[in-house]
Design a protein around this motif. Structure first.
Motif, PDB file in Angstrom:
ATOM      1  N   UNK A  54      -0.904  -3.689   0.930  1.00  0.00           N
ATOM      2  CA  UNK A  54      -0.166  -4.906   1.234  1.00  0.00           C
ATOM      3  C   UNK A  54      -1.121  -6.075   1.304  1.00  0.00           C
ATOM      4  N   UNK A  55      -0.581  -7.227   0.918  1.00  0.00           N
ATOM      5  CA  UNK A  55      -1.321  -8.482   0.983  1.00  0.00           C
ATOM      6  C   UNK A  55      -0.424  -9.469   1.706  1.00  0.00           C
ATOM      7  N   UNK A  56      -0.978 -10.134   2.709  1.00  0.00           N
ATOM      8  CA  UNK A  56      -0.235 -11.152   3.466  1.00  0.00           C
ATOM      9  C   UNK A  56      -1.036 -12.444   3.405  1.00  0.00           C
ATOM     10  N   UNK A  57      -0.364 -13.530   3.016  1.00  0.00           N
ATOM     11  CA  UNK A  57      -0.984 -14.852   2.991  1.00  0.00           C
ATOM     12  C   UNK A  57      -0.169 -15.742   3.922  1.00  0.00           C
ATOM     13  N   UNK A  58      -0.852 -16.324   4.893  1.00  0.00           N
ATOM     14  CA  UNK A  58      -0.205 -17.147   5.911  1.00  0.00           C
ATOM     15  C   UNK A  58      -0.327 -18.633   5.583  1.00  0.00           C
ATOM     16  N   UNK A  59       0.623 -19.399   6.088  1.00  0.00           N
ATOM     17  CA  UNK A  59       0.571 -20.855   5.934  1.00  0.00           C
ATOM     18  C   UNK A  59      -0.719 -21.412   6.528  1.00  0.00           C
ATOM     19  N   UNK A  60      -1.236 -20.755   7.538  1.00  0.00           N
ATOM     20  CA  UNK A  60      -2.466 -21.185   8.219  1.00  0.00           C
ATOM     21  C   UNK A  60      -3.717 -20.936   7.367  1.00  0.00           C
ATOM     22  N   UNK A  65      -5.578  -8.118   3.552  1.00  0.00           N
ATOM     23  CA  UNK A  65      -5.059  -7.060   2.698  1.00  0.00           C
ATOM     24  C   UNK A  65      -5.600  -5.733   3.158  1.00  0.00           C
ATOM     25  N   UNK A  66      -4.822  -4.679   2.829  1.00  0.00           N
ATOM     26  CA  UNK A  66      -5.218  -3.337   3.211  1.00  0.00           C
ATOM     27  C   UNK A  66      -4.674  -2.338   2.207  1.00  0.00           C
ATOM     28  N   UNK A  67      -5.370  -1.219   2.117  1.00  0.00           N
ATOM     29  CA  UNK A  67      -4.965  -0.122   1.239  1.00  0.00           C
ATOM     30  C   UNK A  67      -5.039   1.170   2.052  1.00  0.00           C
ATOM     31  N   UNK A  68      -3.959   1.952   1.965  1.00  0.00           N
ATOM     32  CA  UNK A  68      -3.875   3.238   2.660  1.00  0.00           C
ATOM     33  C   UNK A  68      -3.626   4.324   1.625  1.00  0.00           C
ATOM     34  N   UNK A  69      -4.389   5.411   1.719  1.00  0.00           N
ATOM     35  CA  UNK A  69      -4.194   6.559   0.833  1.00  0.00           C
ATOM     36  C   UNK A  69      -2.917   7.277   1.257  1.00  0.00           C
ATOM     37  N   UNK A  70      -2.020   7.529   0.311  1.00  0.00           N
ATOM     38  CA  UNK A  70      -0.712   8.115   0.632  1.00  0.00           C
ATOM     39  C   UNK A  70      -0.842   9.515   1.218  1.00  0.00           C
ATOM     40  N   UNK A  71      -1.604  10.376   0.572  1.00  0.00           N
ATOM     41  CA  UNK A  71      -1.686  11.771   1.008  1.00  0.00           C
ATOM     42  C   UNK A  71      -2.410  11.937   2.339  1.00  0.00           C
TER      43      UNK A  71
END
Length: 107
Positions: A54-60, A65-71
């Motif tokens: 996921x990537x989150x960009x804030x108005x501020x 961003x982060x990446x998680x291994x599914x398994x």
């Protein structure tokens, strides 16, 4: 401004990302007016065969961003930026994110 630039960048690259096996979904907060939030943001969730990201960009002008291994459910990558500039090259800044998302390992 940065949120809109990020959204345009994703929209312009969504086909390329999909061709690389990255499925993208926008997630929006459950409110009528996103600007009424204390920290308005845009968020995308992405998935490959191996990872969720996921990537989150804030108005501020913050970005995370982060990446998680599914398994394994292991957090492979997490990065926070405090002051994203208007001329930020999202391709460059997100390169480690996309590499990890596709490979399932830290590069």
């Amino acid at each position: 401004m940065v949120r809109q630039k990020f959204q345009r960048w994703i929209e312009n690259n969504i086909d390329t990302l999909q061709n690389e096996g990255i499925v993208t979904e926008y997630t929006m907060p459950d409110v009528e007016d996103i600007e009424s939030l204390s920290k308005p943001f845009i968020k995308i969730v992405q998935e490959t065969k191996l990872c969720l990201g996921q990537v989150i960009v804030y108005k501020s002008r913050e970005m995370v961003f982060e990446v998680i291994h599914i398994e394994s459910e292991e957090l492979l990558l997490w990065k926070y930026f405090e002051n994203i500039k208007d001329d930020t090259d999202f391709q460059m800044i997100l390169h480690p994110y996309f590499q990890t998302l596709k490979s399932g390992r830290i590069r």
